[in-house]
Design a protein around this motif. Structure first.
Motif, PDB file in Angstrom:
ATOM      1  N   ASP A  97      48.615  24.402  36.340  1.00 18.95           N
ATOM      2  CA  ASP A  97      48.843  24.251  34.987  1.00 18.95           C
ATOM      3  C   ASP A  97      47.802  23.269  34.280  1.00 18.95           C
ATOM      4  O   ASP A  97      47.384  23.718  33.343  1.00 18.95           O
ATOM      5  N   GLU A  98      46.955  22.585  35.311  1.00 18.24           N
ATOM      6  CA  GLU A  98      45.724  21.974  34.869  1.00 18.24           C
ATOM      7  C   GLU A  98      44.684  22.897  34.641  1.00 18.24           C
ATOM      8  O   GLU A  98      44.020  23.211  33.436  1.00 18.24           O
ATOM      9  N   ALA A  99      44.577  24.069  35.418  1.00 18.24           N
ATOM     10  CA  ALA A  99      43.561  25.101  35.067  1.00 18.24           C
ATOM     11  C   ALA A  99      43.781  25.656  33.738  1.00 18.24           C
ATOM     12  O   ALA A  99      43.177  26.187  33.169  1.00 18.24           O
ATOM     13  N   LEU A 100      45.239  26.107  33.636  1.00 23.08           N
ATOM     14  CA  LEU A 100      45.335  26.946  32.471  1.00 23.08           C
ATOM     15  C   LEU A 100      45.713  26.414  31.181  1.00 23.08           C
ATOM     16  O   LEU A 100      45.919  26.882  30.147  1.00 23.08           O
ATOM     17  N   ARG A 101      45.647  24.963  31.283  1.00 21.41           N
ATOM     18  CA  ARG A 101      45.622  23.991  29.924  1.00 21.41           C
ATOM     19  C   ARG A 101      44.772  24.537  28.876  1.00 21.41           C
ATOM     20  O   ARG A 101      45.183  24.668  27.933  1.00 21.41           O
ATOM     21  N   SER A 140      46.333  39.386  24.472  1.00 19.98           N
ATOM     22  CA  SER A 140      45.061  38.869  24.512  1.00 19.98           C
ATOM     23  C   SER A 140      44.875  37.450  25.170  1.00 19.98           C
ATOM     24  O   SER A 140      43.824  37.168  25.785  1.00 19.98           O
ATOM     25  N   LEU A 141      45.922  36.737  25.257  1.00 20.48           N
ATOM     26  CA  LEU A 141      45.929  35.298  25.820  1.00 20.48           C
ATOM     27  C   LEU A 141      46.118  35.697  27.143  1.00 20.48           C
ATOM     28  O   LEU A 141      45.465  35.067  27.912  1.00 20.48           O
ATOM     29  N   VAL A 191      43.769  35.424  33.031  1.00 22.94           N
ATOM     30  CA  VAL A 191      43.562  35.978  34.229  1.00 22.94           C
ATOM     31  C   VAL A 191      42.431  35.357  34.877  1.00 22.94           C
ATOM     32  O   VAL A 191      42.442  35.053  36.258  1.00 22.94           O
ATOM     33  N   PRO A 192      41.217  35.427  34.353  1.00 19.26           N
ATOM     34  CA  PRO A 192      39.969  34.879  35.019  1.00 19.26           C
ATOM     35  C   PRO A 192      40.153  33.304  35.480  1.00 19.26           C
ATOM     36  O   PRO A 192      39.836  33.222  36.645  1.00 19.26           O
ATOM     37  N   ASP A 215      40.234  32.481  39.580  1.00 20.14           N
ATOM     38  CA  ASP A 215      39.422  31.505  40.093  1.00 20.14           C
ATOM     39  C   ASP A 215      40.506  30.484  41.037  1.00 20.14           C
ATOM     40  O   ASP A 215      39.799  30.134  42.015  1.00 20.14           O
ATOM     41  N   THR A 216      41.181  29.963  40.474  1.00 23.82           N
ATOM     42  CA  THR A 216      42.119  28.962  40.871  1.00 23.82           C
ATOM     43  C   THR A 216      42.935  29.331  41.815  1.00 23.82           C
ATOM     44  O   THR A 216      42.921  28.744  43.189  1.00 23.82           O
TER      45      THR A 216
END
Length: 147
Positions: free
Chosen positions: A36-40, A112-113, A118-119, A123-124
């Protein structure tokens, strides 16, 4: 009023230390917070990312197949789809072969989102897998067996 315990405290400790369900829930919550934090920055939760990824198919997906893949009931899936649909990331439409059934597809905005997300996921995921070390594949196999 009696102080007698129906369930001894030792049982609480046993559950705390050995319950696979408890430990799986704790791990799932910790992983969810991390993703969640990474994708925020792209405005997604881990659940929304998984849902959008499950729609990344050559053909529109049936509600049942998505619900099954994500281990959700249809009511929960419908509720999860609504905010993404309002954002214009996906479209829910009647199945031309069966008007009672619904098909879900990603819109160009959703694609697009997802491409931007995805990157971040990669990484996460790499960082999380590193925590599991040599056991990552074995852990994945056990989790798949349980699900």
């Amino acid at each position: 009023m009696s102080n007698k315990r129906d369930v001894p405290f030792e049982t609480t400790l046993l559950v705390r230390d050995t319950c696979l369900c408890l430990h799986a829930q704790r791990a799932a919550r910790a992983l969810a917070r991390r993703f969640d934090e990474a994708l925020r920055p792209v405005g997604l939760t881990n659940g929304q990312f998984s849902l959008l990824m499950s729609l990344n198919r050559p053909q529109p997906a049936a509600m049942g197949s998505i619900a099954s893949l994500l281990a959700m009931d249809r009511t929960t899936l419908t509720a999860a789809l609504k905010p993404l649909e309002r954002r214009g990331l996906l479209k829910v439409q009647a199945d031309p072969k069966d008007k009672r059934s619904r098909l879900i597809l990603l819109t160009p905005e959703g694609l697009s989102l997802l491409a931007r997300a995805v990157p971040i996921w990669e990484d996460t995921h790499k960082a999380v897998e590193a925590l599991a070390g040599d056991e990552a594949d074995r852990l994945r196999a056990h989790l798949l067996a349980l699900s």
